[in-house]
Design a protein around this motif. Structure first.
Motif, PDB file in Angstrom:
ATOM      1  N   PHE A   1      63.339 -11.441 -37.083  1.00 27.16           N
ATOM      2  CA  PHE A   1      61.990 -12.019 -37.640  1.00 27.16           C
ATOM      3  C   PHE A   1      61.350 -13.106 -36.626  1.00 27.16           C
ATOM      4  CE2 PHE A   1      63.829 -10.029 -41.436  1.00 27.16           C
ATOM      5  CZ  PHE A   1      62.615  -9.507 -41.966  1.00 27.16           C
ATOM      6  N   ALA A   2      62.124 -13.543 -35.586  1.00 26.65           N
ATOM      7  CA  ALA A   2      61.632 -13.933 -34.596  1.00 26.65           C
ATOM      8  C   ALA A   2      60.239 -13.580 -34.057  1.00 26.65           C
ATOM      9  CB  ALA A   2      62.959 -14.572 -33.405  1.00 26.65           C
ATOM     10  N   GLY A   3      60.466 -12.350 -33.323  1.00 28.23           N
ATOM     11  CA  GLY A   3      59.430 -11.562 -33.216  1.00 28.23           C
ATOM     12  C   GLY A   3      58.250 -12.266 -32.044  1.00 28.23           C
ATOM     13  N   PRO A   4      58.512 -12.747 -30.964  1.00 32.03           N
ATOM     14  CA  PRO A   4      58.029 -13.345 -30.191  1.00 32.03           C
ATOM     15  C   PRO A   4      57.014 -12.002 -29.216  1.00 32.03           C
ATOM     16  CG  PRO A   4      59.852 -13.060 -28.955  1.00 32.03           C
ATOM     17  CD  PRO A   4      59.889 -12.460 -30.379  1.00 32.03           C
ATOM     18  N   GLN A   5      57.127 -11.125 -29.448  1.00 35.66           N
ATOM     19  CA  GLN A   5      56.407 -10.104 -28.782  1.00 35.66           C
ATOM     20  C   GLN A   5      55.008  -9.734 -28.965  1.00 35.66           C
ATOM     21  OE1 GLN A   5      57.397  -8.882 -25.848  1.00 35.66           O
ATOM     22  NE2 GLN A   5      55.370  -7.730 -25.508  1.00 35.66           N
ATOM     23  N   PHE A   6      54.649  -9.834 -30.440  1.00 36.44           N
ATOM     24  CA  PHE A   6      53.387  -9.609 -31.090  1.00 36.44           C
ATOM     25  C   PHE A   6      52.368 -10.704 -30.501  1.00 36.44           C
ATOM     26  CE2 PHE A   6      50.122  -7.587 -33.342  1.00 36.44           C
ATOM     27  CZ  PHE A   6      49.313  -8.711 -34.172  1.00 36.44           C
ATOM     28  N   PRO A   7      52.489 -11.916 -30.342  1.00 31.39           N
ATOM     29  CA  PRO A   7      51.700 -13.161 -29.800  1.00 31.39           C
ATOM     30  C   PRO A   7      51.181 -12.550 -28.264  1.00 31.39           C
ATOM     31  CG  PRO A   7      53.113 -13.882 -31.319  1.00 31.39           C
ATOM     32  CD  PRO A   7      53.797 -12.558 -30.829  1.00 31.39           C
ATOM     33  N   TYR A   8      52.283 -12.307 -27.645  1.00 33.55           N
ATOM     34  CA  TYR A   8      52.176 -12.013 -26.248  1.00 33.55           C
ATOM     35  C   TYR A   8      51.208 -10.691 -25.950  1.00 33.55           C
ATOM     36  CZ  TYR A   8      55.321 -15.041 -24.202  1.00 33.55           C
ATOM     37  OH  TYR A   8      56.221 -16.213 -23.717  1.00 33.55           O
ATOM     38  N   GLU A   9      51.193  -9.568 -26.882  1.00 32.00           N
ATOM     39  CA  GLU A   9      50.484  -8.554 -26.990  1.00 32.00           C
ATOM     40  C   GLU A   9      49.116  -8.913 -27.404  1.00 32.00           C
ATOM     41  OE1 GLU A   9      50.549  -5.333 -26.141  1.00 32.00           O
ATOM     42  OE2 GLU A   9      52.672  -5.721 -25.361  1.00 32.00           O
TER      43      GLU A   9
ATOM     44  N   VAL B   1      47.763 -11.718 -26.668  1.00 37.08           N
ATOM     45  CA  VAL B   1      47.153 -12.294 -25.516  1.00 37.08           C
ATOM     46  C   VAL B   1      46.592 -11.327 -24.434  1.00 37.08           C
ATOM     47  CG1 VAL B   1      47.557 -14.110 -23.708  1.00 37.08           C
ATOM     48  CG2 VAL B   1      48.208 -14.472 -25.747  1.00 37.08           C
ATOM     49  N   ARG B   2      47.621 -10.340 -24.239  1.00 34.04           N
ATOM     50  CA  ARG B   2      47.321  -9.359 -23.422  1.00 34.04           C
ATOM     51  C   ARG B   2      46.206  -8.520 -23.459  1.00 34.04           C
ATOM     52  NH1 ARG B   2      53.274  -6.503 -22.502  1.00 34.04           N
ATOM     53  NH2 ARG B   2      54.284  -8.348 -21.330  1.00 34.04           N
ATOM     54  N   ASP B   3      45.954  -8.200 -24.918  1.00 33.87           N
ATOM     55  CA  ASP B   3      44.840  -7.665 -25.190  1.00 33.87           C
ATOM     56  C   ASP B   3      43.534  -8.624 -25.010  1.00 33.87           C
ATOM     57  OD1 ASP B   3      46.060  -5.211 -26.112  1.00 33.87           O
ATOM     58  OD2 ASP B   3      45.878  -5.938 -28.236  1.00 33.87           O
ATOM     59  N   TYR B   4      43.639  -9.633 -25.146  1.00 34.96           N
ATOM     60  CA  TYR B   4      42.489 -10.680 -25.070  1.00 34.96           C
ATOM     61  C   TYR B   4      42.116 -10.588 -23.406  1.00 34.96           C
ATOM     62  CZ  TYR B   4      40.364 -15.172 -23.383  1.00 34.96           C
ATOM     63  OH  TYR B   4      39.344 -16.025 -22.866  1.00 34.96           O
TER      64      TYR B   4
ATOM     65  N   SER C   1      69.168 -12.005  -8.459  1.00 32.67           N
ATOM     66  CA  SER C   1      67.731 -12.001  -8.341  1.00 32.67           C
ATOM     67  C   SER C   1      67.168 -10.701  -9.415  1.00 32.67           C
ATOM     68  CB  SER C   1      67.368 -11.275  -7.118  1.00 32.67           C
ATOM     69  OG  SER C   1      67.929 -12.101  -6.072  1.00 32.67           O
ATOM     70  N   ARG C   2      65.844 -10.907  -9.696  1.00 34.93           N
ATOM     71  CA  ARG C   2      65.265 -10.086 -10.603  1.00 34.93           C
ATOM     72  C   ARG C   2      64.409  -9.285  -9.793  1.00 34.93           C
ATOM     73  NH1 ARG C   2      61.844 -13.414 -14.188  1.00 34.93           N
ATOM     74  NH2 ARG C   2      61.751 -14.820 -12.252  1.00 34.93           N
ATOM     75  N   GLN C   3      64.348  -7.932  -9.943  1.00 34.37           N
ATOM     76  CA  GLN C   3      63.561  -6.938  -9.257  1.00 34.37           C
ATOM     77  C   GLN C   3      62.564  -6.429 -10.248  1.00 34.37           C
ATOM     78  OE1 GLN C   3      65.120  -3.615  -7.046  1.00 34.37           O
ATOM     79  NE2 GLN C   3      64.723  -4.712  -5.454  1.00 34.37           N
ATOM     80  N   PHE C   4      61.418  -6.326  -9.812  1.00 31.20           N
ATOM     81  CA  PHE C   4      59.998  -5.641 -10.309  1.00 31.20           C
ATOM     82  C   PHE C   4      59.629  -4.674  -9.310  1.00 31.20           C
ATOM     83  CE2 PHE C   4      60.509  -9.672 -12.364  1.00 31.20           C
ATOM     84  CZ  PHE C   4      60.346  -9.506 -13.572  1.00 31.20           C
ATOM     85  N   ALA C   5      58.617  -3.513  -9.955  1.00 30.95           N
ATOM     86  CA  ALA C   5      57.697  -2.803  -9.145  1.00 30.95           C
ATOM     87  C   ALA C   5      56.432  -3.231  -9.390  1.00 30.95           C
ATOM     88  CB  ALA C   5      58.230  -1.224  -9.279  1.00 30.95           C
ATOM     89  N   VAL C   6      55.725  -3.365  -8.464  1.00 35.70           N
ATOM     90  CA  VAL C   6      54.176  -3.712  -8.508  1.00 35.70           C
ATOM     91  C   VAL C   6      53.246  -2.505  -8.268  1.00 35.70           C
ATOM     92  CG1 VAL C   6      52.334  -5.045  -7.848  1.00 35.70           C
ATOM     93  CG2 VAL C   6      54.316  -5.991  -8.183  1.00 35.70           C
ATOM     94  N   GLY C   7      52.514  -2.139  -9.225  1.00 33.18           N
ATOM     95  CA  GLY C   7      51.666  -0.851  -8.940  1.00 33.18           C
ATOM     96  C   GLY C   7      50.044  -1.243  -8.933  1.00 33.18           C
ATOM     97  N   LEU C   8      49.462  -0.799  -7.935  1.00 30.81           N
ATOM     98  CA  LEU C   8      48.082  -1.041  -7.397  1.00 30.81           C
ATOM     99  C   LEU C   8      47.083   0.204  -7.216  1.00 30.81           C
ATOM    100  CD1 LEU C   8      45.873  -3.533  -7.319  1.00 30.81           C
ATOM    101  CD2 LEU C   8      46.242  -3.186  -4.849  1.00 30.81           C
ATOM    102  N   GLY C   9      46.068   0.376  -7.993  1.00 28.42           N
ATOM    103  CA  GLY C   9      45.277   1.725  -7.417  1.00 28.42           C
ATOM    104  C   GLY C   9      43.982   1.690  -7.982  1.00 28.42           C
TER     105      GLY C   9
ATOM    106  N   ALA D   1      63.815  -1.215 -16.121  1.00 28.65           N
ATOM    107  CA  ALA D   1      64.120  -0.363 -17.240  1.00 28.65           C
ATOM    108  C   ALA D   1      62.705   0.491 -17.546  1.00 28.65           C
ATOM    109  CB  ALA D   1      64.392  -1.065 -18.591  1.00 28.65           C
ATOM    110  N   GLY D   2      61.718   0.284 -16.990  1.00 27.64           N
ATOM    111  CA  GLY D   2      60.548   0.856 -17.173  1.00 27.64           C
ATOM    112  C   GLY D   2      59.562   0.251 -18.073  1.00 27.64           C
ATOM    113  N   ASN D   3      59.902  -1.106 -18.428  1.00 28.63           N
ATOM    114  CA  ASN D   3      59.064  -1.917 -19.420  1.00 28.63           C
ATOM    115  C   ASN D   3      57.918  -2.536 -18.502  1.00 28.63           C
ATOM    116  OD1 ASN D   3      60.925  -1.944 -21.679  1.00 28.63           O
ATOM    117  ND2 ASN D   3      62.299  -3.109 -20.405  1.00 28.63           N
ATOM    118  N   ILE D   4      56.831  -2.296 -19.037  1.00 29.11           N
ATOM    119  CA  ILE D   4      55.662  -2.982 -18.381  1.00 29.11           C
ATOM    120  C   ILE D   4      55.558  -4.436 -18.773  1.00 29.11           C
ATOM    121  CG2 ILE D   4      53.067  -2.818 -18.066  1.00 29.11           C
ATOM    122  CD1 ILE D   4      53.255   0.020 -18.850  1.00 29.11           C
ATOM    123  N   THR D   5      55.634  -5.325 -17.959  1.00 27.52           N
ATOM    124  CA  THR D   5      55.515  -6.750 -17.974  1.00 27.52           C
ATOM    125  C   THR D   5      54.197  -7.398 -17.720  1.00 27.52           C
ATOM    126  OG1 THR D   5      56.611  -7.329 -15.966  1.00 27.52           O
ATOM    127  CG2 THR D   5      58.062  -7.108 -17.724  1.00 27.52           C
TER     128      THR D   5
END
Length: 482
Positions: free
Chosen positions: A139-147, A149-152, A400-408, A333-337
């Motif tokens: 019930f901590a559920g931090p993801q919904f506020p982030y979503e 804001v992303r929608d904003y 280190s943390r690794q990400f993939a950046v996409g632009l198009g 892992a394929g998560n969109i950050t």
């Protein structure tokens, strides 16, 4: 020329100004019956009428004509694909009509569905924890506020005018130069806010940036590279010098929780920071001159690869728009950050992204820019690049943390981007067929499909095995195509 049926937008403008149809018809020098037909999409908008609308309502014509509701339609289409909503899938025409009539209602439906998704995840997590007899933080559920804001940012088209213009004005008035950015930002903090910047070695703490108001000290980790240090100094300038602007924007957004408000404050300060280190007009001019070559823009402005890609996706200032880009950051892992699209390209809100997309392949070739010519199910083609970026841990025991950046951007802009060199964009057959994700992708011949689309009926034949993982029927018709 494509016919423009934008009656719902005209009706929305009229109602916002408190005008009757008769009053607006008289102002536009049209008959009331003709205006009624336009508002009900029985007649298209002509150029003379568009020009009159622009003059009467003082709106940017490009903004009015732009299909700004397409992202709402796409999001609503994905949400309504949930098995929760029984019945045949709604057509695009039905969705567009619903969004056009009441975009606010569409947003509330999306908010309700997101809340349902979050509650469903919490219940599953609680059930798992009870079955394992372990404490649960379901019930901590931090993801919904982030979503939220992303929608904003998503529905602001990732352009925040007050902050963008304030950052550019500061750059110009202080005569900041990219070549001396670190020193000049540090000097400005000391001169304007009496804040001293101190670079601190790793002492076991995890803070990249730490501000102590009582001593007027901004501590930055020695592990940060130059572009990151500049960004964090610009972030602090936003909080100290433009906090009132940020607060006004947060209040206007009407977030549903304190957490979302706090997250948005950070996001808006980050937005200001990006706009300060990469000022709008100077950056946009260089981007066009260099045909949006990310590496050259890095050199010109002393920025990171990710900073340049993200900034390119925000160049949507009315009257001075840059190329419409999509931008995304994905973990291994394929998560969109991070995600944003100023194009018709839409990202999945739930579930994974299309496995044929080049952002996934980037992890197999670290540091190399991969170029992809791709087509979405609606036959819109895109030129997209992907490359890995690494966030250094700074020590052996801090990986280190690794990400993939996409632009198009859409392939129609191929002559304006360097990455389209050598690609025959007229040959649609050469484009990689990608989608949003498997749950809402209608492609019938994809051998990479992870599961059938929601709303489809599986067609199983124990005596037949296709190269396509799932054969299914949809909307009452068979689509068993191998």
């Amino acid at each position: 020329m494509q016919k423009l049926f934008l009656g719902y937008k005209l009706r929305r403008l009229r109602e916002q100004r408190g005008l009757t149809q008769a009053a607006l018809a008289k102002t536009l020098d049209l008959s009331p019956s003709y205006l009624n037909q336009i508002e009900n999409n029985q007649r298209p908008l002509t150029l003379p009428v568009l020009l009159k609308i622009s003059a009467v309502f003082e709106v940017d014509l490009s903004n009015f004509v732009e299909d700004e509701d397409s992202r709402l339609v796409a999001d609503l289409r994905e949400a309504l694909a949930d098995p929760l909503f029984a019945g045949a899938p709604l057509t695009n025409a039905e969705l567009r009509s619903a969004v056009g009539s009441s975009p606010e209602l569409a947003r509330r439906v999306l908010s309700l569905h997101q809340a349902y998704q979050k509650l469903h995840e919490r219940v599953q997590s609680l059930a798992d924890s009870l079955s394992n007899q372990e404490p649960s933080d379901a019930f901590a559920g931090p993801q919904f506020p982030y979503e939220e804001v992303r929608d904003y940012f998503h529905y602001c088209n990732n352009y925040i005018g007050p902050l963008d213009e304030a950052a550019e004005n500061l750059w110009n008035t202080e005569k900041i130069h990219s070549g001396a950015l670190l020193n000049e930002l540090a000097a400005y903090l000391k001169r304007r806010h009496d804040v001293r910047v101190k670079i601190v070695a790793d002492d076991g703490e995890t803070a990249m940036r730490s501000y102590d108001g009582s001593t007027g000290t901004l501590r930055l980790s020695a592990l940060l590279n130059g572009p990151s240090r500049a960004f964090h100094m610009a972030h602090q300038i936003a909080l100290l010098g433009f906090g009132d602007v940020i607060e006004d924007l947060v209040v206007q957004a009407k977030f549903s929780s304190e957490d979302a408000q706090s997250i948005c404050r950070v996001g808006l300060a980050n937005y200001f920071a990006g706009a300060l280190v990469l000022p709008y007009r100077a950056f946009a001019a260089q981007a066009r001159a260099l045909r949006h070559d990310v590496e050259q823009l890095q050199s010109r402005f002393g920025a990171s690869f990710e900073q340049v890609c993200h900034r390119l996706s925000t160049l949507q200032r009315p009257g001075a728009r840059g190329l419409p880009f999509y931008f995304v950051r994905v973990d291994m892992a394929g998560n969109i950050t991070k995600r944003h699209s100023a194009t018709r390209f839409h990202f999945a809100r739930f579930g994974g992204a299309c496995p044929l997309w080049n952002v996934h392949e980037a992890f197999a070739q670290p540091g190399k820019i991969l170029v992809q010519f791709a087509t979405m199910p609606d036959r819109t083609t895109y030129i997209g690049i992907a490359r890995t970026v690494t966030k250094r841990g700074g020590a052996y025991l801090k990986p280190s943390r690794q990400f993939a950046v996409g632009l198009g951007c859409e392939a129609t802009h191929a002559n304006e981007i360097v990455y389209a060199a050598g690609i025959d964009t007229s040959n649609e057959a050469a484009a990689v067929p990608i989608g949003v994700n498997c749950r809402i992708c209608e492609r019938t011949d994809c051998q990479q499909r992870a599961f059938p689309p929601i709303g489809s009926q599986l067609s199983v034949d124990e005596h037949h095995r296709s190269f396509v993982p799932y054969l299914f029927t949809q909307e009452g018709r068979s689509v068993e195509k191998a």
